[in-house]
Design an enzyme around this catalytic site. Structure first.
Site, mmCIF file in Angstrom:
data_model
loop_
_atom_site.group_PDB
_atom_site.id
_atom_site.type_symbol
_atom_site.label_atom_id
_atom_site.label_comp_id
_atom_site.label_asym_id
_atom_site.label_seq_id
_atom_site.Cartn_x
_atom_site.Cartn_y
_atom_site.Cartn_z
ATOM 1 C CD GLU A 117 -2.886 1.157 2.371
ATOM 2 O OE1 GLU A 117 -3.693 2.098 2.438
ATOM 3 O OE2 GLU A 117 -2.828 0.254 3.219
ATOM 4 N N GLY B 198 3.271 2.372 10.282
ATOM 5 C CA GLY B 198 3.096 1.753 11.593
ATOM 6 C C GLY B 198 2.797 0.272 11.473
ATOM 7 C CB ALA B 199 0.725 -1.983 11.527
ATOM 8 C CG MET B 200 0.031 -3.361 4.872
ATOM 9 S SD MET B 200 -0.982 -1.936 4.382
ATOM 10 C CE MET B 200 -2.198 -2.737 3.368
ATOM 11 C CG ASN C 68 -0.313 -6.778 4.285
ATOM 12 O OD1 ASN C 68 -0.210 -5.949 3.414
ATOM 13 N ND2 ASN C 68 0.469 -6.803 5.351
ATOM 14 C CG HIS D 189 -5.914 1.203 12.630
ATOM 15 N ND1 HIS D 189 -6.682 2.334 12.563
ATOM 16 C CD2 HIS D 189 -5.400 1.031 11.379
ATOM 17 C CE1 HIS D 189 -6.649 2.822 11.339
ATOM 18 N NE2 HIS D 189 -5.862 2.051 10.601
ATOM 19 C CD GLU D 190 -2.887 -1.658 10.627
ATOM 20 O OE1 GLU D 190 -3.456 -1.934 9.551
ATOM 21 O OE2 GLU D 190 -2.460 -0.524 10.896
ATOM 22 C CG HIS E 171 -7.753 -1.482 8.118
ATOM 23 N ND1 HIS E 171 -8.583 -0.609 7.457
ATOM 24 C CD2 HIS E 171 -6.658 -0.751 8.492
ATOM 25 C CE1 HIS E 171 -8.031 0.595 7.441
ATOM 26 N NE2 HIS E 171 -6.872 0.536 8.055
ATOM 27 C CD GLU F 155 -6.134 3.617 6.664
ATOM 28 O OE1 GLU F 155 -6.285 3.543 7.909
ATOM 29 O OE2 GLU F 155 -5.562 2.737 5.999
#
Length: 868
Positions: A120, A260-262, A264, A296-297, A300, A319
């Site tokens: 991303e 910070g993080a993703m 996926n 948060h992740e 998502h 987001e």
């Protein structure tokens, strides 16, 4: 520059000419010559037999269509164009990439000894030629091949479906993701890790395997992340009715990561900063940050993965909504008031500053050159405030109905911000037509309120005027739909019922016009209004409160946020007046009544320690700077320090009593214990500016049994420039120099060191064995803290701070332009300073602009700043 980067516009969106329904990937991993074979099932959607695929830094090996070598193609910069294609076909593209040389940390790269990806927003095009856009959703099957001894763990999205050994000590694992996804959600990791395993049983009874992968030796720092993950899964089921949808959920912590993080799908790749924690290495802030980012992740998975963005202009769709969800998660698990205060500090400080800068944009931008530049506080944090306003207008029940309808309509698709608002509107029946302007209008609205009490008629009127100043991207502004939360108090502290037109009304007023008057009836005495409670809209409030009214609200407001806000407004009055005094050569003055108001807060038996700590925190230099068209850096710094010193010395007995009474023998991360440490360390931060400071900081550092207290002692010594500072810093460095993540706290203190020679210290620190400019965490900790959090020294009139920033940006422009783009922001606001400083900053920006190889990340920001 050979070619000027071109902007893309939201209005020009066109659906893709083709789609890819299935993608079968094979990675043969080697440090410098990884071979990627991508087998795509392609369908033509429009009357076009030409297919344009995105690609960057790729070596094309071969192209095959339906089993035959295909020669009807041409490679151009950033693109592979295939011609004369059938309507449906199998496309096989083989590329070669060099992960070891990929310092941009986008696509596939090496992080320490592991392979990992970050796709991303547009990193997948660094892996293979592909339709790298979020509205192309395919089912992925991924086979990863690597040396078994060096890379025993081969991970990708979805569920593990097959594995085996090969000759030459290599092995393979195959993964299959049953959920269609865009390329930006692809992930791959190969490495040797320690693994923490657990499981979660969903509300429907499905068993989900949970795995957290960390570098060897860090297993004892993973349990908090696992607890946070399980709490996230449980909360999302209970609050939103959303259940996880795969058999396994994995998190991998890596040291080199731009973000910070993703999120996926099924394989979240995290910056190790937001995974690793134990009491010796992490502060309370780290623990809370890990909880929030893990949440948060995970959230998502539905708000971002199951429903994704049609195009990148819609980024806030996922987001802003997911930030709102993680804020609610943190608030439900911890202190709602403290979480709200910290969220609002971000909006009033750096986000308002972004709104006023050359990079000003709506939460749904209209124009973009480099998408990475729009992972901003406006899109994320202001985007979350826009979702919160909808929640305020609809209520929890109406909001949840809207969420349910949103998923019913859009699950498995790429949606738009308009789709989300329409679902909220249709499910609740609330008219959100004017509210939609929050998505398209940039800038920070100012809401001016005046009041009038009519004793004869027993009425009280509030006149509300809203306006938004022109921003760099938009000149004309329209009135917004602002939910404005108010409460009225009688002199004895009782709440006065709000009545209009003979009936009771709720606390939230719908402000929809440039000027509106609200008349409340049956008001028997002059009330004291509590305005914009809970910060019900991201606006600047202007109301002429007296000191007495603000002190009253600090004591009597039912809403804790309103109490804190009253204290902040009281401080703001005297910060402003004292800046004027300092500029005219006078001393800083804080009336005894103001000091007594904060003494009352300190001595309160009714308030939680964590909340008292927030009440005692002064506005930041950056927030105060935002109050002025042209900021006097030195005057603001002098006033903030003088107020802190005065409060410290006049409340020394109270601070001392609190400091000694809240000492804890054992460390826990229960929220009550965190709150007590927060208040105790706030007291230390004040006491550092008294004669007790050096002894207390030195002793706390020596006695500390946790990182929170260690860093608090060092921070106190750093900000107050205590005699013990150098000894504490040397001791910490000696103990932790082998651990870059723990050293980041030390680097941040070096960057914020208020000493006159800080730039020499920073340059020397860049030679420290734990520092590397190639590591985004190290760079942000040392360089970022100096640029953003050390205003007096960064803005030194010599210009040496600006020159240093320019030198760093030029170096990062070649190696990691995304990090450079994040660091440049303080320079973009150069028009807020005096002419001398403006000229110095502008010279650095001009030097950057003249570079032949200026990355588009920096080009976009530099040109906007200079043209504004």
């Amino acid at each position: 520059m050979a070619q000027t980067p071109q902007a893309k516009y939201r209005k020009d969106y066109q659906s893709p000419s083709h789609t890819i329904t299935d993608l079968d990937l094979t990675f043969d991993l080697f440090d410098n010559e990884t071979i990627v074979t991508a087998v795509s099932q392609v369908k033509q959607l429009k009357d076009s037999n030409t297919l344009q695929l995105d690609g960057e830094s790729l070596k094309l090996v071969s192209v095959t269509v339906n089993g035959e070598a295909w020669t009807q193609y041409q490679e151009t910069e950033g693109m592979l164009e295939l011609n004369n294609l059938p309507q449906e076909f199998e496309l096989v593209i083989v590329t070669e990439i060099d992960p070891e040389a990929n310092t941009a940390l986008e696509g596939l790269y090496k992080s320490g000894g592991a392979f990992c990806t970050q796709c991303e927003a547009e990193g997948f095009r660094r892996i293979t030629y592909y339709l790298d856009r979020p509205d192309v959703l395919a089912k992925y099957t991924t086979k990863v091949i690597a040396d078994k001894a060096a890379y025993p763990f081969l991970l990708s999205n979805g569920n593990r479906v097959a594995q085996g050994d090969l000759e030459g000590g290599r092995h393979w694992v195959q993964w299959q993701d049953p959920h269609p996804k865009p390329a930006y959600l692809f992930a791959l990791v190969a490495g040797d890790f320690d693994v923490l395993r657990d499981h979660y049983v969903t509300k429907s009874g499905r068993n989900v395997e949970l795995e957290i992968f960390v570098d060897k030796g860090n297993l004892d720092r993973a349990p908090h992340a696992m607890t946070s993950l399980i709490n996230s899964m449980k909360w999302d089921e209970e609050r939103f009715g959303l259940e996880y949808d795969l058999d396994i959920y994995m998190i991998v912590a890596v040291d080199f990561f731009n973000m910070g993080a993703m999120e996926n799908k099924g394989l979240n790749i995290f910056n190790s900063k937001f995974v690793l924690a134990n009491e010796q290495t992490a502060t309370d802030t780290d623990y809370l940050g890990i909880e929030a980012v893990i949440g948060h992740e995970y959230f998502h998975n539905w708000t971002g993965n199951r429903v994704t963005c049609r195009d990148w202009f819609q980024l806030s769709l996922k987001e802003g909504l997911t930030v709102f969800r993680d804020q609610e998660f943190s608030s439900d698990l911890g202190s709602r008031a403290v979480n709200r205060i910290n969220n609002v500090r971000i909006i009033r400080g750096p986000q308002f500053a972004e709104d006023a800068s050359p990079m000003s944009h709506p939460i749904r931008p209209e124009k973009v050159i480099e998408m990475n530049n729009f992972y901003t506080l406006t899109v994320y944090e202001k985007g979350s405030e826009v979702i919160r306003m909808m929640h305020t207008l609809l209520g929890e029940e109406g909001f949840q109905k809207g969420m349910k309808l949103y998923f019913e309509r859009h699950d498995g698709t790429a949606a738009t911000c308009e789709d989300f608002v329409a679902a909220m509107e249709d499910a609740s029946g609330v008219d959100l037509k004017q509210f939609r302007l929050w998505y398209s209008q940039s800038g920070t609205p100012t809401v001016k309120v005046s009041s009038e009490f009519n004793a004869d008629k027993q009425t009280y009127s509030l006149t509300v005027e809203q306006s938004t100043e022109p921003t760099h991207d938009q000149k004309d502004k329209q009135p917004l739909h602002i939910p404005f939360d108010v409460e009225l108090y009688a002199a004895n502290g009782d709440v006065i019922e709000l009545r209009c037109n003979g009936r009771a009304v709720g606390n939230v007023l719908d402000v929809t016009e440039a000027k509106q008057t609200f008349v409340f009836e049956n008001v028997a005495e002059q009330p004291i209004p509590s305005l914009l409670r809970e910060f019900s809209a991201p606006v600047v409030l202007e109301y002429n409160y007296s000191d007495e009214e603000l002190v009253f609200l600090m004591v009597h407001a039912r809403n804790e946020f309103a109490r804190w806000d009253a204290g902040q407004m009281l401080l703001a009055k005297y910060i402003r007046s004292n800046v004027t005094r300092v500029q005219s050569g006078q001393d800083v003055e804080l009336p005894a009544a103001v000091v007594d108001a904060f003494r009352g807060v300190l001595l309160s038996q009714d308030l939680e320690p964590a909340f008292i700590a927030e009440m005692l925190a002064l506005p930041s230099h950056n927030e105060v700077s935002g109050w002025y068209k042209q900021v006097d850096v030195d005057a603001v710094a002098n006033v903030l320090k003088a107020i802190k010193v005065q409060l410290a010395n006049e409340l020394i007995d109270e601070f001392s009593a609190i400091y000694h009474s809240l000492k804890q023998d054992a460390y826990t991360i229960e929220h009550a214990a965190i709150g007590q440490r927060s208040l105790r360390n706030t007291a230390l931060a004040y006491l550092a500016h008294t004669e007790l400071g050096n002894e207390l900081a030195e002793k706390q550092y020596a006695d500390a049994n946790n990182m929170t207290d260690t860093i608090a002692a060092m921070s106190a010594a750093n900000s107050a420039q205590l005699a013990c500072r150098e000894a504490l810093m040397a001791s910490y460095s000696e103990q932790w120099k082998h651990d870059g993540l723990v050293m980041d706290k030390w680097f941040a203190l070096q960057g914020t060191n208020p000493a006159e020679n800080v730039l020499q210290v920073i340059k020397a620190t860049m030679e420290h064995e734990a520092f590397s400019l190639k590591n985004p965490n190290r760079t942000r900790s040392l360089i970022g803290s100096f640029l953003n959090m050390n205003p007096v020294r960064f803005h030194a009139k010599s210009g040496e701070g600006y020159k240093f920033a320019g030198d760093i940006l030029r170096e990062l422009n070649s190696s990691n332009p995304q990090v450079a783009s994040r660091l440049i922001d303080p320079l973009l606001k150069f028009r807020k300073y005096d002419e001398e400083r403006q000229a110095l900053i502008k010279a650095e920006l001009e030097a950057l602009k003249s570079m032949d190889n200026l990355a588009k990340d920096l080009f976009e920001k530099v040109t906007k700043a200079l043209e504004a």
